[in-house]
Write an enzyme that holds these catalytic residues in place. Sequence first.
Site, PDB file in Angstrom:
ATOM      1  N   LYS A  22       0.823  -1.220   0.000  1.00  0.00           N
ATOM      2  CA  LYS A  22       0.000   0.000   0.000  1.00  0.00           C
ATOM      3  C   LYS A  22       0.852   1.262   0.000  1.00  0.00           C
ATOM      4  O   LYS A  22       2.041   1.241   0.322  1.00  0.00           O
ATOM      5  CB  LYS A  22      -0.995  -0.049   1.162  1.00  0.00           C
ATOM      6  N   ARG A  64      -3.432 -10.225   4.494  1.00  0.00           N
ATOM      7  CA  ARG A  64      -3.888 -10.279   3.089  1.00  0.00           C
ATOM      8  C   ARG A  64      -2.741  -9.742   2.240  1.00  0.00           C
ATOM      9  O   ARG A  64      -2.409  -8.568   2.324  1.00  0.00           O
ATOM     10  CB  ARG A  64      -5.145  -9.416   2.937  1.00  0.00           C
TER      11      ARG A  64
HETATM   12  N1  PMM Z   1      -7.611  -3.664   0.626  1.00  0.00           N
HETATM   13  C1  PMM Z   1      -7.873  -3.785  -0.688  1.00  0.00           C
HETATM   14  C2  PMM Z   1      -8.811  -4.718  -1.149  1.00  0.00           C
HETATM   15  N2  PMM Z   1      -9.461  -5.524  -0.282  1.00  0.00           N
HETATM   16  N3  PMM Z   1      -9.832  -6.271   1.907  1.00  0.00           N
HETATM   17  C3  PMM Z   1      -9.604  -6.176   3.215  1.00  0.00           C
HETATM   18  N4  PMM Z   1     -10.240  -6.991   4.074  1.00  0.00           N
HETATM   19  N5  PMM Z   1      -8.718  -5.261   3.725  1.00  0.00           N
HETATM   20  C4  PMM Z   1      -8.053  -4.395   2.917  1.00  0.00           C
HETATM   21  O1  PMM Z   1      -7.304  -3.546   3.442  1.00  0.00           O
HETATM   22  C5  PMM Z   1      -8.270  -4.475   1.511  1.00  0.00           C
HETATM   23  C6  PMM Z   1      -9.190  -5.439   1.042  1.00  0.00           C
HETATM   24  C7  PMM Z   1      -7.151  -2.912  -1.671  1.00  0.00           C
HETATM   25  O2  PMM Z   1      -6.000  -3.540  -2.121  1.00  0.00           O
HETATM   26  P1  PMM Z   1      -5.855  -4.418  -3.493  1.00  0.00           P
HETATM   27  O3  PMM Z   1      -6.043  -3.465  -4.631  1.00  0.00           O
HETATM   28  O4  PMM Z   1      -4.493  -4.992  -3.386  1.00  0.00           O
HETATM   29  O5  PMM Z   1      -6.869  -5.511  -3.545  1.00  0.00           O
END
Ligand code: PMM
Length: 265
Positions: A204, A244
């Site tokens: 991030k 994640r």
């Molecule tokens: N961040 C993203 C997408 N899904 N889900 C959860 N539970 N927590 C998060 O912080 C989160 C998420 C955005 O990141 P990506 O573009 O890498 O999916």
Amino acid sequence: MGILNVTPDSFSDGGRYLDFGDAVGHGEQMAAEGADLIDVGGESTRPGAERVDAATEIARVVDVVAALAERGLAVSIDTTRAAVAAAAIEAGASVVNDVSGGLADPDMAGVVADSGVRWVLMHWRGHSSDMQRLAHYDNVVADVKAELEDRVEAALESGVDAGRLVLDPGLGFAKTAEHNWRLSAHLHEFVALGYPVLFASSRKSYLGSLLGEEGGKPRPVGQREAATLATSVLAFEAGAWGVRVHDVAGTADARAVWLATKRAA
Ligand code: PMM
């Protein structure tokens, strides 16, 4: 939790897994590397992202979810929409990862309650198009905890079993870099609420800002992996239930080091 974004525009892996075979192959690879859960998403939630309609989101994810579930992998569906969650559960998903914590779609709680799947409630204040405008807190740790507890209460009132809930402080969602660091430093307080906690820092922008040139460009997305691993180890130490991440193999190695150290303590 390994990230599998079937989107053209996610900030790190956008466009890489739009092809069905590539998506399923990457999901299988992450499982082989040690992911316990493959998180399939069909709508980007990066700051400023435009929304897609539910039919497009379902079309992107449902066959991938089905194929991974058929191969015996545990799948979570990263969506804020009840219709998408229902279609993914039907296809074999066992977790709903809802970045809105149930706020975006009033029907989500019912879908989760009826199906008995796990529900990740992330802290959220609004859709990605304008969420950074909402990044104002008196005390970010206390405010995010209180707002998450409200989401838990709403979920329980809708008939969702407490044992199915997972909490996530939502790094980057209506949060500045300073907010993300404060939430990370106080992650144990979220663990102390008594629910499993998911921590999602992978690649991030606050990591890019930390490591960027002074007063200049942030570190590019593809060069934030060591920083991500450091945050994940700190999250394990704080008692997180899961992380994640994009890089499952690296995370599995880091976790093995953390575990060996804990066992030797
Ligand atoms: N961040 C993203 C997408 N899904 N889900 C959860 N539970 N927590 C998060 O912080 C989160 C998420 C955005 O990141 P990506 O573009 O890498 O999916």
